[in-house]
Design a protein around this motif. Structure first.
Motif, PDB file in Angstrom:
ATOM      1  N   SER A  79       0.847  -1.342  -0.078  1.00 34.21           N
ATOM      2  CA  SER A  79       0.066   0.035   0.110  1.00 34.21           C
ATOM      3  C   SER A  79       0.594   1.439   0.172  1.00 34.21           C
ATOM      4  N   LEU A  80       1.950   1.205  -0.480  1.00 35.32           N
ATOM      5  CA  LEU A  80       2.946   2.232  -0.771  1.00 35.32           C
ATOM      6  C   LEU A  80       2.631   3.086  -1.870  1.00 35.32           C
ATOM      7  N   LEU A  81       2.284   2.450  -3.106  1.00 33.72           N
ATOM      8  CA  LEU A  81       2.200   3.150  -4.437  1.00 33.72           C
ATOM      9  C   LEU A  81       0.863   2.833  -4.867  1.00 33.72           C
ATOM     10  N   LYS A  82       0.259   3.583  -5.761  1.00 36.30           N
ATOM     11  CA  LYS A  82      -0.671   3.508  -6.517  1.00 36.30           C
ATOM     12  C   LYS A  82      -0.171   3.455  -8.234  1.00 36.30           C
ATOM     13  N   ALA A  83      -0.858   2.907  -8.943  1.00 34.56           N
ATOM     14  CA  ALA A  83      -0.372   2.986 -10.401  1.00 34.56           C
ATOM     15  C   ALA A  83      -1.545   2.617 -11.348  1.00 34.56           C
ATOM     16  N   LYS A  84      -1.593   3.261 -12.388  1.00 34.43           N
ATOM     17  CA  LYS A  84      -2.545   2.944 -13.360  1.00 34.43           C
ATOM     18  C   LYS A  84      -1.985   3.336 -14.543  1.00 34.43           C
ATOM     19  N   SER A  85      -2.272   2.690 -15.666  1.00 33.87           N
ATOM     20  CA  SER A  85      -1.948   2.662 -17.218  1.00 33.87           C
ATOM     21  C   SER A  85      -3.010   3.639 -17.929  1.00 33.87           C
ATOM     22  N   THR A  86      -2.472   4.830 -18.638  1.00 32.58           N
ATOM     23  CA  THR A  86      -3.348   5.697 -19.349  1.00 32.58           C
ATOM     24  C   THR A  86      -3.779   5.090 -20.759  1.00 32.58           C
ATOM     25  N   ASN A  87      -2.785   4.435 -21.323  1.00 35.39           N
ATOM     26  CA  ASN A  87      -3.091   3.868 -22.502  1.00 35.39           C
ATOM     27  C   ASN A  87      -2.392   2.263 -22.675  1.00 35.39           C
ATOM     28  N   PRO A  88      -3.359   1.600 -22.705  1.00 38.50           N
ATOM     29  CA  PRO A  88      -2.856   0.024 -23.096  1.00 38.50           C
ATOM     30  C   PRO A  88      -1.875  -0.140 -24.281  1.00 38.50           C
ATOM     31  N   ASN A  89      -1.967   0.732 -25.211  1.00 37.18           N
ATOM     32  CA  ASN A  89      -0.957   0.501 -26.406  1.00 37.18           C
ATOM     33  C   ASN A  89       0.419   1.132 -26.071  1.00 37.18           C
ATOM     34  N   THR A  90       0.726   1.805 -24.887  1.00 38.62           N
ATOM     35  CA  THR A  90       1.898   2.606 -24.652  1.00 38.62           C
ATOM     36  C   THR A  90       2.177   1.991 -23.203  1.00 38.62           C
ATOM     37  N   ASP A  91       3.410   2.312 -22.737  1.00 36.42           N
ATOM     38  CA  ASP A  91       3.893   1.976 -21.527  1.00 36.42           C
ATOM     39  C   ASP A  91       3.876   3.029 -20.636  1.00 36.42           C
ATOM     40  N   THR A  92       3.054   4.068 -21.030  1.00 36.39           N
ATOM     41  CA  THR A  92       2.952   5.244 -20.013  1.00 36.39           C
ATOM     42  C   THR A  92       2.231   4.872 -18.702  1.00 36.39           C
ATOM     43  N   LEU A  93       2.708   5.284 -17.455  1.00 34.68           N
ATOM     44  CA  LEU A  93       2.081   5.078 -16.385  1.00 34.68           C
ATOM     45  C   LEU A  93       1.922   6.347 -15.624  1.00 34.68           C
ATOM     46  N   GLU A  94       0.913   6.333 -15.006  1.00 35.19           N
ATOM     47  CA  GLU A  94       0.882   7.436 -13.797  1.00 35.19           C
ATOM     48  C   GLU A  94       0.728   6.887 -12.251  1.00 35.19           C
ATOM     49  N   LEU A  95       1.670   7.313 -11.372  1.00 38.02           N
ATOM     50  CA  LEU A  95       2.202   6.730 -10.345  1.00 38.02           C
ATOM     51  C   LEU A  95       2.052   7.723  -9.326  1.00 38.02           C
ATOM     52  N   TRP A  96       1.896   7.297  -8.126  1.00 34.29           N
ATOM     53  CA  TRP A  96       1.417   8.189  -7.049  1.00 34.29           C
ATOM     54  C   TRP A  96       1.950   7.414  -5.652  1.00 34.29           C
ATOM     55  N   ALA A  97       2.866   8.117  -5.105  1.00 37.72           N
ATOM     56  CA  ALA A  97       3.617   7.370  -3.634  1.00 37.72           C
ATOM     57  C   ALA A  97       2.690   7.924  -2.292  1.00 37.72           C
ATOM     58  N   ASP A  98       2.176   6.933  -1.557  1.00 39.59           N
ATOM     59  CA  ASP A  98       1.399   7.266  -0.286  1.00 39.59           C
ATOM     60  C   ASP A  98       2.701   7.655   0.688  1.00 39.59           C
ATOM     61  N   ILE A  99       2.721   8.938   0.699  1.00 40.66           N
ATOM     62  CA  ILE A  99       3.807   9.368   1.861  1.00 40.66           C
ATOM     63  C   ILE A  99       3.272   9.102   3.053  1.00 40.66           C
ATOM     64  N   ASP A 100       1.868   9.182   3.478  1.00 42.86           N
ATOM     65  CA  ASP A 100       1.224   8.805   4.881  1.00 42.86           C
ATOM     66  C   ASP A 100       1.500   7.386   5.387  1.00 42.86           C
ATOM     67  N   ALA A 101       1.247   6.580   4.358  1.00 41.98           N
ATOM     68  CA  ALA A 101       1.242   5.037   4.744  1.00 41.98           C
ATOM     69  C   ALA A 101       2.824   4.701   4.763  1.00 41.98           C
ATOM     70  N   PHE A 102       3.861   5.543   3.988  1.00 36.38           N
ATOM     71  CA  PHE A 102       5.181   5.241   4.008  1.00 36.38           C
ATOM     72  C   PHE A 102       5.710   5.758   5.339  1.00 36.38           C
ATOM     73  N   GLU A 103       5.302   6.909   5.975  1.00 37.10           N
ATOM     74  CA  GLU A 103       5.431   7.488   7.292  1.00 37.10           C
ATOM     75  C   GLU A 103       5.087   6.499   8.347  1.00 37.10           C
ATOM     76  N   GLU A 104       3.999   5.916   8.276  1.00 33.20           N
ATOM     77  CA  GLU A 104       3.512   5.008   9.275  1.00 33.20           C
ATOM     78  C   GLU A 104       4.279   3.836   9.651  1.00 33.20           C
ATOM     79  N   LYS A 105       4.687   3.251   8.227  1.00 34.70           N
ATOM     80  CA  LYS A 105       5.840   2.028   8.380  1.00 34.70           C
ATOM     81  C   LYS A 105       6.992   2.310   8.814  1.00 34.70           C
TER      82      LYS A 105
END
Length: 407
Positions: A79-105
């Motif tokens: 639960s430290l990262l969320k990722a999703k693909s914007t276009n299935p025909n490319t390898d472009t990704l949208e990433l977001w790191a959960d800083i709150d979960a990281f600090e807790e761990k």
């Protein structure tokens, strides 16, 4: 190369904190998370997702595609990262790191469990056992984190019951054993699986244990030879794998006229007729030839010819078998018969009474000479004898032996 130029060509270094490996699951995941956190801090809005691709990530971190996928998987299950693909025909990704979960761990890692200091706690954490996290997205399997490198471990092989037995339509192990032996014999006769009949038989039996039906089992239960019901009777066959005799003889003569020995001609002809594609083409050509011969025969019959011409391949021939060949060889030369054992004494050939040529006192008859004159060898001998013995009173006129006229 000077050290300053060398370091300048290497580019900016990426910092890795060994302690993060216990939180992220390994080196690759730690490097990936640190780079992502750096990109997020550079954006105007820290809550905005970072849009990137595998090439940019590899350029910034040195992680290849497989290592990136591993890092993303390890961070997502924690639960430290969320990722999703914007276009299935490319390898472009949208990433977001959960800083709150990281600090807790991170706080849980540094919090002492007793009255010890943080330094002592972190030293003890170096020997923490491996953690197991269950993935919440496909494929659903356990991912084991490594102390230093987060490479997934090989799955433990499934234990097999030592008394495992195939389950299928057979009523007993003896019946299964007999079926296996029948399959192996069939594989040996047809040279299946490159000379490994046991492997081919296992494949058939194993597929039956998984619920698949087998025609071989139906034939085995019915008591008919394996593969018999699967034979296909083609248009040029009087029964499966037995072509029309005239059609087969026509193909044999084709190879004989090309100079092939008779044994090779028979083998090649039968191989051609077993080929479904080539056999069909040859059969269509043979039918066209038969149709042309039939038209010529009908035309000759209308013109008064009683017996029409047919190729030699249409003549009825007796079937050649081992017994018929042995009988002929035994009648001609018993010592060369196929069933004659090499250890048996070879009998002497029967004595044949030879006819003595007529002497000068005995004048041969015209009928005797005429009969001998019918062959090419006899014709030469008779001509010489008549020329050497004019007293016989014979001469050759218009291909006939006649008495000489004295005047």
């Amino acid at each position: 190369m000077k050290i300053g130029i060398f370091l300048g060509n290497l580019g900016n270094p990426a910092i890795y904190y060994p302690t993060l490996g216990k939180i992220t699951g390994g080196v690759a995941a730690s490097i990936f998370l640190c780079q992502l956190l750096q990109w997020q801090t550079q954006q105007s809005n820290s809550g905005e997702w970072v849009k990137t691709n595998s090439s940019e990530i590899e350029k910034a971190t040195g992680l290849n595609r497989e290592e990136q996928e591993l890092a993303i998987r390890l961070l997502k299950v924690r639960s430290l990262l969320k990722a999703k693909s914007t276009n299935p025909n490319t390898d472009t990704l949208e990433l977001w790191a959960d800083i709150d979960a990281f600090e807790e761990k991170f706080n849980n890692l540094l919090t002492p469990t007793s009255g010890d200091s943080i330094t002592q706690t972190s030293r003890e954490n170096n020997n923490l056992p491996l953690e197991i996290f269950t993935e919440t997205y496909p494929p659903e399997r356990a991912v084991k984190t490594d102390k230093f490198f987060g490479q997934p471990r090989q799955q433990i092989a499934v234990a097999v019951n030592p008394n495992y037995r195939f389950s299928g339509p057979w009523n007993s192990q003896e019946e299964l054993h007999n079926f296996q032996r029948a399959l192996e014999e069939y594989a040996r006769q047809h040279n299946l699986w490159f000379g490994n009949p046991s492997g081919w038989a296992f494949k058939i039996i194993d597929s039956m244990t998984k619920g698949l039906t087998s025609t071989f089992w139906d034939e085995f239960i019915a008591g008919i030879p394996l593969g018999e019901s699967q034979k296909v009777k083609r248009e040029w066959e009087i029964e499966p794998e037995v072509p029309y005799p005239a059609f087969e003889e026509e193909r044999i003569q084709y190879y004989v006229h090309k100079g092939e020995p008779l044994e090779a001609a028979v083998s090649k002809a039968r191989a051609d007729l077993r080929n479904p594609v080539l056999g069909k083409d040859l059969w269509e050509g043979f039918l066209r030839k038969c149709d042309r011969i039939a038209d010529d025969a009908l035309k000759a019959k209308n013109q008064g010819v009683e017996t029409a011409y047919l190729p030699s391949s249409f003549n009825e021939r007796p079937q050649i078998t081992k017994e018929s060949v042995m009988n002929k060889l035994g009648a001609i030369a018993p010592q060369f018969a196929l069933n004659q054992s090499t250890s048996e004494p070879i009998p002497e050939p029967p004595k044949i009474e030879q006819q003595q040529p007529p002497t000068t006192d005995e004048i041969p008859s015209i009928s005797f000479l005429q009969k001998a004159y019918q062959t090419s060898l006899g014709r030469s001998i008779v001509e010489k004898q008549i020329a050497a013995n004019p007293e016989w009173g014979y001469e050759i006129f218009d291909g006939e032996i006649v008495e000489s006229i004295p005047f």
